[in-house]
Write a protein that holds these residues in place. Structure first.
Motif, PDB file in Angstrom:
ATOM      1  N   ILE A 199       0.831  -1.209   0.000  1.00 16.76           N
ATOM      2  CA  ILE A 199       0.000   0.000   0.000  1.00 16.76           C
ATOM      3  C   ILE A 199       0.863   1.255   0.000  1.00 16.76           C
ATOM      4  CG2 ILE A 199      -1.615   1.322   1.435  1.00 16.76           C
ATOM      5  CD1 ILE A 199      -2.800  -1.380   2.305  1.00 16.76           C
ATOM      6  N   ASP A 200       0.378   2.265  -0.731  1.00 17.88           N
ATOM      7  CA  ASP A 200       1.056   3.560  -0.820  1.00 17.88           C
ATOM      8  C   ASP A 200       0.145   4.674  -0.324  1.00 17.88           C
ATOM      9  OD1 ASP A 200       3.466   2.677  -2.202  1.00 17.88           O
ATOM     10  OD2 ASP A 200       2.190   2.411  -3.975  1.00 17.88           O
ATOM     11  N   VAL A 201       0.747   5.797   0.028  1.00 14.73           N
ATOM     12  CA  VAL A 201      -0.019   6.998   0.353  1.00 14.73           C
ATOM     13  C   VAL A 201      -0.886   7.338  -0.856  1.00 14.73           C
ATOM     14  CG1 VAL A 201       0.163   9.480   0.810  1.00 14.73           C
ATOM     15  CG2 VAL A 201       1.671   7.873   1.998  1.00 14.73           C
ATOM     16  N   GLY A 202      -2.148   7.662  -0.618  1.00 13.69           N
ATOM     17  CA  GLY A 202      -3.086   7.992  -1.683  1.00 13.69           C
ATOM     18  C   GLY A 202      -4.008   6.855  -2.057  1.00 13.69           C
ATOM     19  N   ASP A 203      -3.683   5.625  -1.647  1.00 15.94           N
ATOM     20  CA  ASP A 203      -4.589   4.505  -1.880  1.00 15.94           C
ATOM     21  C   ASP A 203      -5.801   4.654  -0.971  1.00 15.94           C
ATOM     22  OD1 ASP A 203      -2.891   3.295  -3.730  1.00 15.94           O
ATOM     23  OD2 ASP A 203      -1.979   1.951  -2.250  1.00 15.94           O
ATOM     24  N   VAL A 213       2.587   5.831   5.570  1.00 15.14           N
ATOM     25  CA  VAL A 213       2.954   4.414   5.586  1.00 15.14           C
ATOM     26  C   VAL A 213       4.215   4.269   6.434  1.00 15.14           C
ATOM     27  CG1 VAL A 213       3.745   2.478   4.170  1.00 15.14           C
ATOM     28  CG2 VAL A 213       1.962   3.999   3.300  1.00 15.14           C
ATOM     29  N   ASP A 214       4.197   3.301   7.330  1.00 19.96           N
ATOM     30  CA  ASP A 214       5.361   2.981   8.160  1.00 19.96           C
ATOM     31  C   ASP A 214       5.613   1.480   8.015  1.00 19.96           C
ATOM     32  OD1 ASP A 214       7.255   2.501  10.109  1.00 19.96           O
ATOM     33  OD2 ASP A 214       6.137   3.441  11.738  1.00 19.96           O
ATOM     34  N   ASN A 215       6.292   1.085   6.933  1.00 25.99           N
ATOM     35  CA  ASN A 215       6.539  -0.339   6.680  1.00 25.99           C
ATOM     36  C   ASN A 215       7.470  -0.959   7.714  1.00 25.99           C
ATOM     37  OD1 ASN A 215       4.852  -0.927   4.491  1.00 25.99           O
ATOM     38  ND2 ASN A 215       6.270   0.049   3.075  1.00 25.99           N
ATOM     39  N   HIS A 216       8.341  -0.158   8.298  1.00 22.89           N
ATOM     40  CA  HIS A 216       9.247  -0.672   9.332  1.00 22.89           C
ATOM     41  C   HIS A 216       8.453  -1.231  10.520  1.00 22.89           C
ATOM     42  CE1 HIS A 216      12.823  -1.059  11.767  1.00 22.89           C
ATOM     43  NE2 HIS A 216      12.259  -0.349  12.720  1.00 22.89           N
ATOM     44  N   ARG A 217       7.324  -0.592  10.852  1.00 25.21           N
ATOM     45  CA  ARG A 217       6.481  -1.042  11.969  1.00 25.21           C
ATOM     46  C   ARG A 217       5.216  -1.749  11.479  1.00 25.21           C
ATOM     47  NH1 ARG A 217       6.178   3.749  16.241  1.00 25.21           N
ATOM     48  NH2 ARG A 217       5.152   2.107  17.437  1.00 25.21           N
ATOM     49  N   SER A 218       5.138  -2.025  10.170  1.00 24.72           N
ATOM     50  CA  SER A 218       3.999  -2.733   9.552  1.00 24.72           C
ATOM     51  C   SER A 218       2.670  -2.078   9.890  1.00 24.72           C
ATOM     52  CB  SER A 218       3.983  -4.212   9.981  1.00 24.72           C
ATOM     53  OG  SER A 218       5.135  -4.863   9.547  1.00 24.72           O
ATOM     54  N   ARG A 219       2.572  -0.782   9.578  1.00 19.03           N
ATOM     55  CA  ARG A 219       1.340  -0.058   9.857  1.00 19.03           C
ATOM     56  C   ARG A 219       1.126   1.056   8.840  1.00 19.03           C
ATOM     57  NH1 ARG A 219       2.218   4.004  14.916  1.00 19.03           N
ATOM     58  NH2 ARG A 219       3.963   5.161  14.037  1.00 19.03           N
ATOM     59  N   ILE A 220      -0.140   1.507   8.765  1.00 16.92           N
ATOM     60  CA  ILE A 220      -0.504   2.638   7.913  1.00 16.92           C
ATOM     61  C   ILE A 220      -1.366   3.602   8.720  1.00 16.92           C
ATOM     62  CG2 ILE A 220      -0.431   1.272   5.790  1.00 16.92           C
ATOM     63  CD1 ILE A 220      -3.564   1.437   5.825  1.00 16.92           C
ATOM     64  N   ILE A 261      -7.552  12.918  10.449  1.00 13.66           N
ATOM     65  CA  ILE A 261      -6.782  11.686  10.580  1.00 13.66           C
ATOM     66  C   ILE A 261      -7.535  10.748  11.515  1.00 13.66           C
ATOM     67  CG2 ILE A 261      -4.626  10.682  11.433  1.00 13.66           C
ATOM     68  CD1 ILE A 261      -3.272  13.340  10.626  1.00 13.66           C
ATOM     69  N   ASN A 262      -7.783   9.519  11.033  1.00 14.06           N
ATOM     70  CA  ASN A 262      -8.464   8.522  11.854  1.00 14.06           C
ATOM     71  C   ASN A 262      -7.482   7.804  12.775  1.00 14.06           C
ATOM     72  OD1 ASN A 262     -10.011   8.394   8.959  1.00 14.06           O
ATOM     73  ND2 ASN A 262     -11.382   8.466  10.712  1.00 14.06           N
ATOM     74  N   GLY A 263      -6.254   7.632  12.332  1.00 16.70           N
ATOM     75  CA  GLY A 263      -5.239   7.010  13.167  1.00 16.70           C
ATOM     76  C   GLY A 263      -4.439   5.955  12.437  1.00 16.70           C
ATOM     77  N   TRP A 264      -3.554   5.307  13.200  1.00 15.90           N
ATOM     78  CA  TRP A 264      -2.690   4.259  12.688  1.00 15.90           C
ATOM     79  C   TRP A 264      -3.325   2.902  12.922  1.00 15.90           C
ATOM     80  CZ3 TRP A 264       1.721   5.108  10.000  1.00 15.90           C
ATOM     81  CH2 TRP A 264       2.285   6.394  10.066  1.00 15.90           C
ATOM     82  N   THR A 265      -3.070   1.980  12.009  1.00 19.38           N
ATOM     83  CA  THR A 265      -3.517   0.606  12.181  1.00 19.38           C
ATOM     84  C   THR A 265      -2.456  -0.321  11.602  1.00 19.38           C
ATOM     85  OG1 THR A 265      -5.435  -0.851  12.019  1.00 19.38           O
ATOM     86  CG2 THR A 265      -4.833   0.377  10.032  1.00 19.38           C
ATOM     87  N   ASN A 266      -2.388  -1.533  12.155  1.00 19.12           N
ATOM     88  CA  ASN A 266      -1.368  -2.461  11.665  1.00 19.12           C
ATOM     89  C   ASN A 266      -1.868  -3.192  10.423  1.00 19.12           C
ATOM     90  OD1 ASN A 266      -2.804  -4.845  12.459  1.00 19.12           O
ATOM     91  ND2 ASN A 266      -2.049  -4.563  14.544  1.00 19.12           N
ATOM     92  N   HIS A 267      -0.938  -3.815   9.730  1.00 19.56           N
ATOM     93  CA  HIS A 267      -1.264  -4.485   8.466  1.00 19.56           C
ATOM     94  C   HIS A 267      -2.339  -5.552   8.618  1.00 19.56           C
ATOM     95  CE1 HIS A 267       2.708  -3.356   6.192  1.00 19.56           C
ATOM     96  NE2 HIS A 267       1.930  -2.318   6.424  1.00 19.56           N
ATOM     97  N   ALA A 268      -2.432  -6.190   9.767  1.00 21.01           N
ATOM     98  CA  ALA A 268      -3.442  -7.244   9.965  1.00 21.01           C
ATOM     99  C   ALA A 268      -4.859  -6.687   9.937  1.00 21.01           C
ATOM    100  CB  ALA A 268      -3.197  -7.960  11.289  1.00 21.01           C
ATOM    101  N   ARG A 269      -5.017  -5.382  10.140  1.00 22.58           N
ATOM    102  CA  ARG A 269      -6.345  -4.765  10.154  1.00 22.58           C
ATOM    103  C   ARG A 269      -6.663  -4.021   8.863  1.00 22.58           C
ATOM    104  NH1 ARG A 269      -5.612  -2.907  16.227  1.00 22.58           N
ATOM    105  NH2 ARG A 269      -6.324  -4.822  17.214  1.00 22.58           N
ATOM    106  N   VAL A 270      -5.852  -4.225   7.845  1.00 23.26           N
ATOM    107  CA  VAL A 270      -6.107  -3.662   6.519  1.00 23.26           C
ATOM    108  C   VAL A 270      -6.682  -4.792   5.679  1.00 23.26           C
ATOM    109  CG1 VAL A 270      -5.136  -2.534   4.497  1.00 23.26           C
ATOM    110  CG2 VAL A 270      -4.219  -2.030   6.777  1.00 23.26           C
ATOM    111  N   TYR A 271      -7.958  -4.672   5.319  1.00 23.08           N
ATOM    112  CA  TYR A 271      -8.669  -5.770   4.674  1.00 23.08           C
ATOM    113  C   TYR A 271      -8.639  -5.715   3.148  1.00 23.08           C
ATOM    114  CZ  TYR A 271     -10.396  -5.805   9.414  1.00 23.08           C
ATOM    115  OH  TYR A 271     -10.477  -5.813  10.782  1.00 23.08           O
TER     116      TYR A 271
END
Length: 115
Positions: A46-50, A68-75, A84-94
Motif C-alpha cells: 500500500i502507498d499513500v493515496g490509496d 505508511v510505516d513499513n518498518h512497523r507494519s502499519r498505515i 486523521i483517523n489514526g494508525w492501524t497495523n497491516h493485519a487490520r487492513v482488509y
C-alpha cells in the motif's frame, strides 16, 4: 456490528465486494452511495493515496492512506477532508478500493492479494 464490518469480514476472507458506502468524508473521490469495489490487498504494498478498507480504533473505514510505516507494519488513514483517523497495523487492513462507479483506481499493480 455495522455494515462495513460485514464487508470487511468478506474481504478478509478473500472475496472481492462491491457496495455503496454512505457519507461525505471522501468527497470528491467517493460520493455517498457511489458503487465501489474493494478487493483483498497485500498491506505491505500500500502507498499513500490509496483508498483502503481498514479497522482503526474499533471502527471500519473506507478512507485514504495518509502515511505508511513499513518498518512497523502499519498505515495511517484519513478522510478526504483532513481528519486523521489514526494508525492501524497491516493485519487490520482488509482491502483496497479498485473501482468507483466502474472507474478504476490508479496504481493497483502488485497490490491485490491472490485469491
Amino acid at each position: 456490528m455495522g455494515a462495513l464490518d460485514a464487508v470487511a469480514a468478506r474481504v478478509a476472507a478473500g472475496v472481492t465486494v462491491s457496495f455503496r458506502p454512505t457519507g461525505s468524508s471522501m468527497v470528491p473521490l467517493i460520493r455517498s452511495r457511489q458503487l465501489v469495489t474493494v478487493a483483498p490487498v497485500d498491506p505491505s504494498a500500500i502507498d499513500v493515496g490509496d483508498i483502503v478498507l481498514a479497522r482503526v480504533a474499533g471502527s471500519v473505514y473506507l478512507h485514504l492512506v495518509s502515511a505508511v510505516d513499513n518498518h512497523r507494519s502499519r498505515i495511517q488513514i484519513s478522510n478526504n477532508r483532513g481528519r486523521i483517523n489514526g494508525w492501524t497495523n497491516h493485519a487490520r487492513v482488509y482491502g483496497i478500493c479498485t473501482t468507483v462507479d466502474g472507474v478504476s483506481r490508479p496504481r493497483l499493480a502488485g497490490k491485490l492479494r491472490p485469491s
